[in-house]
Design a protein around this motif. Sequence first.
Motif, PDB file in Angstrom:
ATOM      1  N   VAL A 393      44.669 -11.451 -23.289  1.00 17.41           N
ATOM      2  CA  VAL A 393      44.703 -10.557 -22.248  1.00 17.41           C
ATOM      3  C   VAL A 393      43.483 -10.617 -21.776  1.00 17.41           C
ATOM      4  CG1 VAL A 393      45.237  -8.194 -21.564  1.00 17.41           C
ATOM      5  CG2 VAL A 393      46.603  -9.099 -23.509  1.00 17.41           C
ATOM      6  N   GLY A 394      43.569 -10.833 -20.247  1.00 19.58           N
ATOM      7  CA  GLY A 394      42.256 -10.808 -19.587  1.00 19.58           C
ATOM      8  C   GLY A 394      41.897 -12.126 -19.456  1.00 19.58           C
ATOM      9  N   ARG A 395      42.474 -13.072 -19.699  1.00 20.02           N
ATOM     10  CA  ARG A 395      42.023 -14.626 -19.973  1.00 20.02           C
ATOM     11  C   ARG A 395      42.983 -15.450 -19.201  1.00 20.02           C
ATOM     12  NH1 ARG A 395      42.379 -16.700 -25.803  1.00 20.02           N
ATOM     13  NH2 ARG A 395      40.456 -15.347 -26.086  1.00 20.02           N
ATOM     14  N   ALA A 606      49.032  -7.921   6.879  1.00 24.58           N
ATOM     15  CA  ALA A 606      49.455  -8.977   8.123  1.00 24.58           C
ATOM     16  C   ALA A 606      49.015 -10.183   7.962  1.00 24.58           C
ATOM     17  CB  ALA A 606      48.859  -8.215   9.301  1.00 24.58           C
ATOM     18  N   ARG A 607      48.166 -10.508   6.836  1.00 25.61           N
ATOM     19  CA  ARG A 607      47.568 -12.062   6.615  1.00 25.61           C
ATOM     20  C   ARG A 607      48.890 -12.667   5.950  1.00 25.61           C
ATOM     21  NH1 ARG A 607      42.432  -9.829   2.989  1.00 25.61           N
ATOM     22  NH2 ARG A 607      41.610  -8.803   4.975  1.00 25.61           N
ATOM     23  N   PRO A 608      49.037 -13.968   6.387  1.00 21.27           N
ATOM     24  CA  PRO A 608      50.042 -14.974   5.666  1.00 21.27           C
ATOM     25  C   PRO A 608      49.819 -14.832   4.155  1.00 21.27           C
ATOM     26  CG  PRO A 608      49.126 -15.781   7.781  1.00 21.27           C
ATOM     27  CD  PRO A 608      48.085 -14.546   7.502  1.00 21.27           C
ATOM     28  N   GLY A 609      50.922 -14.554   3.446  1.00 24.53           N
ATOM     29  CA  GLY A 609      50.849 -14.619   2.010  1.00 24.53           C
ATOM     30  C   GLY A 609      50.511 -13.246   1.370  1.00 24.53           C
ATOM     31  N   GLY A 610      49.907 -12.217   2.153  1.00 20.47           N
ATOM     32  CA  GLY A 610      49.697 -10.959   1.694  1.00 20.47           C
ATOM     33  C   GLY A 610      48.340 -11.126   0.908  1.00 20.47           C
ATOM     34  N   PHE A 611      48.251  -9.989  -0.241  1.00 17.65           N
ATOM     35  CA  PHE A 611      47.074  -9.884  -1.198  1.00 17.65           C
ATOM     36  C   PHE A 611      47.684  -9.571  -2.506  1.00 17.65           C
ATOM     37  CE2 PHE A 611      48.194  -5.961   0.730  1.00 17.65           C
ATOM     38  CZ  PHE A 611      48.257  -4.698   0.090  1.00 17.65           C
ATOM     39  N   THR A 612      46.850  -9.436  -3.568  1.00 18.90           N
ATOM     40  CA  THR A 612      46.969  -9.405  -5.045  1.00 18.90           C
ATOM     41  C   THR A 612      46.418  -7.967  -5.242  1.00 18.90           C
ATOM     42  OG1 THR A 612      46.758 -11.494  -5.374  1.00 18.90           O
ATOM     43  CG2 THR A 612      46.555 -10.050  -7.223  1.00 18.90           C
ATOM     44  N   LEU A 613      47.021  -7.128  -6.133  1.00 21.71           N
ATOM     45  CA  LEU A 613      46.608  -5.706  -6.222  1.00 21.71           C
ATOM     46  C   LEU A 613      45.768  -5.878  -7.565  1.00 21.71           C
ATOM     47  CD1 LEU A 613      50.001  -3.729  -6.157  1.00 21.71           C
ATOM     48  CD2 LEU A 613      48.005  -3.474  -4.506  1.00 21.71           C
ATOM     49  N   PRO A 614      44.840  -5.098  -7.606  1.00 21.43           N
ATOM     50  CA  PRO A 614      43.882  -5.095  -8.885  1.00 21.43           C
ATOM     51  C   PRO A 614      44.516  -4.745  -9.993  1.00 21.43           C
ATOM     52  CG  PRO A 614      43.680  -3.195  -7.474  1.00 21.43           C
ATOM     53  CD  PRO A 614      44.361  -3.911  -6.634  1.00 21.43           C
ATOM     54  N   HIS A 615      44.098  -5.446 -11.224  1.00 23.52           N
ATOM     55  CA  HIS A 615      44.773  -5.125 -12.485  1.00 23.52           C
ATOM     56  C   HIS A 615      43.582  -5.343 -13.626  1.00 23.52           C
ATOM     57  CE1 HIS A 615      46.994  -5.625 -16.091  1.00 23.52           C
ATOM     58  NE2 HIS A 615      48.095  -5.417 -15.436  1.00 23.52           N
ATOM     59  N   ALA A 616      43.067  -3.981 -13.893  1.00 20.73           N
ATOM     60  CA  ALA A 616      42.055  -3.838 -14.770  1.00 20.73           C
ATOM     61  C   ALA A 616      41.936  -4.688 -15.887  1.00 20.73           C
ATOM     62  CB  ALA A 616      41.841  -2.466 -15.024  1.00 20.73           C
ATOM     63  N   ASP A 619      41.658  -8.666 -14.583  1.00 23.47           N
ATOM     64  CA  ASP A 619      40.645  -8.738 -13.646  1.00 23.47           C
ATOM     65  C   ASP A 619      39.027  -8.708 -14.415  1.00 23.47           C
ATOM     66  OD1 ASP A 619      42.384  -9.229 -11.744  1.00 23.47           O
ATOM     67  OD2 ASP A 619      42.267  -7.137 -10.784  1.00 23.47           O
ATOM     68  N   GLU A 620      39.064  -7.691 -15.311  1.00 22.87           N
ATOM     69  CA  GLU A 620      37.796  -7.273 -15.776  1.00 22.87           C
ATOM     70  C   GLU A 620      37.872  -6.867 -17.266  1.00 22.87           C
ATOM     71  OE1 GLU A 620      36.384  -3.506 -13.858  1.00 22.87           O
ATOM     72  OE2 GLU A 620      38.228  -3.630 -12.444  1.00 22.87           O
ATOM     73  N   ARG A 621      38.976  -7.144 -17.943  1.00 21.22           N
ATOM     74  CA  ARG A 621      39.004  -6.793 -19.501  1.00 21.22           C
ATOM     75  C   ARG A 621      38.580  -5.407 -19.745  1.00 21.22           C
ATOM     76  NH1 ARG A 621      38.224 -11.671 -23.707  1.00 21.22           N
ATOM     77  NH2 ARG A 621      40.252 -12.664 -23.759  1.00 21.22           N
ATOM     78  N   ARG A 622      39.048  -4.620 -18.665  1.00 22.86           N
ATOM     79  CA  ARG A 622      38.883  -3.217 -18.674  1.00 22.86           C
ATOM     80  C   ARG A 622      40.415  -2.564 -19.006  1.00 22.86           C
ATOM     81  NH1 ARG A 622      39.214   0.980 -15.143  1.00 22.86           N
ATOM     82  NH2 ARG A 622      39.345  -0.599 -13.230  1.00 22.86           N
ATOM     83  N   PHE A 623      40.503  -1.587 -19.944  1.00 19.49           N
ATOM     84  CA  PHE A 623      41.585  -1.028 -20.287  1.00 19.49           C
ATOM     85  C   PHE A 623      41.435   0.473 -20.089  1.00 19.49           C
ATOM     86  CE2 PHE A 623      40.837  -4.815 -22.632  1.00 19.49           C
ATOM     87  CZ  PHE A 623      41.797  -5.516 -22.293  1.00 19.49           C
ATOM     88  N   PRO A 624      42.348   0.988 -19.243  1.00 20.87           N
ATOM     89  CA  PRO A 624      42.230   2.574 -18.667  1.00 20.87           C
ATOM     90  C   PRO A 624      43.330   3.292 -19.469  1.00 20.87           C
ATOM     91  CG  PRO A 624      43.195   1.341 -16.935  1.00 20.87           C
ATOM     92  CD  PRO A 624      42.875   0.168 -17.914  1.00 20.87           C
ATOM     93  N   THR A 625      43.105   3.155 -20.853  1.00 15.91           N
ATOM     94  CA  THR A 625      44.102   3.796 -21.811  1.00 15.91           C
ATOM     95  C   THR A 625      43.456   5.237 -22.196  1.00 15.91           C
ATOM     96  OG1 THR A 625      43.121   2.818 -23.734  1.00 15.91           O
ATOM     97  CG2 THR A 625      44.906   1.687 -22.804  1.00 15.91           C
ATOM     98  N   ALA A 626      43.864   5.891 -23.158  1.00 19.02           N
ATOM     99  CA  ALA A 626      43.319   7.216 -23.750  1.00 19.02           C
ATOM    100  C   ALA A 626      42.099   7.079 -24.405  1.00 19.02           C
ATOM    101  CB  ALA A 626      44.281   7.717 -24.607  1.00 19.02           C
TER     102      ALA A 626
END
Length: 779
Positions: A393-395, A606-616, A619-626
């Motif tokens: 995960v995160g690789r 409006a950009r052709p193809g749009g954009f990617t939402l962040p996913h911690a 993208d960062e091997r950061r896990f916003p769990t408890a």
Amino acid sequence: MTRQPPAEDPAQDSPQVGAPQRSAAGLPAVAHGLRAAHRQMGAARTARTLLRVNQKDGFDCPGCAWPEPERRHTAEFCENGAKAVAEEATVRRVTPDFFAAHPVAGLAARSGYWLGRQGRLTEPVYLAEGAERYEPVSWERAFDIVAEELHALGSPDEAVFYTSGRTSNEAAFLYQLFAREFGTNNLPDCSNMCHESSGAALTETLGVGKGSVLLEDLHQADLIIVAGQNPGTNHPRMLSALERAKQAGARIITVNPLPEAGLERFRNPQTVRGLSGRGTPLTDLFLQIRIGGDQALFRMLCRLVLEAGGADEEFVRAHTHGFEEFAAAARRAGWEETLRATGLERAAIERALRMVLASRRTVVCWAMGLTQHKHAVATIREVVNLLLLRGAVGRPGAGVCPVRGHSNVQGDRTMGIVERPAPAFLDALEREFGFAPPREHGLDVVRSIRALRDGAAKVFFAMGGNFVAASPDTAVTEDAVRRARLTVHVSTKLNRSHCVTGARALILPTLGRTERDVRYDAAGRPAEQFVTVEDSMGMVHASRGRLAPASPHLLSETAIVCRLARRVLGARSHTPWEEFERDYGLVRDRIARVVPGFEDFGARAARPGGFTLPHAPRDERRFPTATGRAQFTAAPVEFPELPEGRLLLQTLRSHDQYNTTVYGLDDRYRGIRNGRRVVLVHPEDAARLGLPDGCHADLTSEWRDGVRRTAPGFRVVHYPTARGCAAAYYPETNVLVPLDATADTSNTPASKSLVVRLTRSATVPHADDRNGAEDNDRP
């Protein structure tokens, strides 16, 4: 010119049955897709429309949520995408004359297939209390009727606002805003019936309830495990990604009770090799698992990885929590229980282990075959355990890939269509719009049905979808909906839900994805609008319809929500609903200030193809769990027990189907033609039960409430499914799914592991897709 649909409603219980196919797509898929499109649209309209599907300046396919590659083919659609577009862009029309000729009782006797073939809805229609037919109604009167019923409620929580996955981001955001300004979090959606289990498991373990991979990760993977999924029918463009991964050296393990043609060999219709008939073999190892045995399989793989010293100790130490408890549970996994749960041979599991250990970059993909069991959430947690153990995960080239169905079902959830909203989201709404959103949790799909049944909900409003046909326990659901004071459906075409109504009912026709959406500014100047969607991998992009609307009387979903909100909320709302209706860009500006990851939404969309939402985690091997780390879990292993003389039934789609929309009566990859009322049974199980191929059987589910739920008159097909397992199409078999048989934690209907009894039918009725019976007789 309006094309007239055929008047007949064909019988569906006597299909022709041949051998299952061993490959998918190729020239036959092209021919079938184009033939379906031509029947509905004609040649010129077919070419004009299909060449816009999934293009950067075109519209998003109204079918599945599979993402588009950066470089797109001229024909960036699949066979079932062509069918989905044809269903919406058809030139057939349902006019007021149709409703004058067909009382609701007569429509209720028709199959869902027949209803869908009648064409596009053209005007709002109203069924008055005690009336037999829908009649035309003005938009103004329609909104008045909704307002009357909503204002008469004793509490806002007596209203239910359902959403289907095709709703755009803009319409979904405004819809949840309206519901919460009205005063309720009763916002069930189709996710409650499909990937809710995925969201629950991933939120707990990784901190984000979405998949962690992008399309490029599949292309870079060493190993792809496809579990509980049939991409050849449900997400055909996924086969292109799997083919590209194979060509780059990836290996594929398929875990499924049924062999599926698309995962055996893919004949890519966009390549010479595919068109020539050779195609690409995809699956390297087929684990034909017993229904519901997936958690046991992944638990054993975890044990074997630990024993082999295959854990990524650095990742586990730096990024995870709960390893010791998990490892102790994994080491307790026993072979006897695992083989009984899975129905697999030990050698096959050990071969899978070798493939896992040889892979540094592993992706696990799954769909309803994992999410619709009592222990679905625990199963998906076990998938995550295996990936965490391997540091996958995160690789790049690794991660979790829950494959979504509807083309914006994930986006709707991102926009706030959820009955249990996060406090941070409600805080953001309050800051932006200056009202206090309700904080009490609302109703999901199953709880909404209970509330309607018990009289605790009195108004049901559906933004798209086919709620009655999609929901479990058909008899209970239909009775519950009929108890409502008012049912309202925003729809493009007729479906079963329009025939099962409250005391009063409205059908509000809306624009489809394929159609131009022109709004007028305060000075009366026209301005063409676009909407946005989010795909299964968190990519957000624009969708611009190009066809003229099916009728001048249609409103967009966004316009319907805005006008309804103005009529219902009146002066108490300070939200600029009229401005939002005129300019969707203003809606995107507000979304940008409320929803994380949508900063500068208007320009990026409006950009052709749009954009990617962040996913911690990705993208960062950061896990916003408890705990702030990825979470190992150690749930007890569960699997369904099978009493003597019974089978485990999974409900599934045919190839000529998308969710509850039935395009045709064939399932050619499985050898089924001209009929849907079939049950697939292993020949040895059928012999044991005294069911010769071609006979008809009644299916009766057995559950702890003792209620006998029966779906009669299914043609028995001897089929190479896993031993002890059977399969049949929904919505015909939804009658067998008890309302209270749900997944732990997620409350998703457990439609993939029903204990059923098959008995020879006394007669062979010509049945349609509604037939089923429920009574209180005890077995």
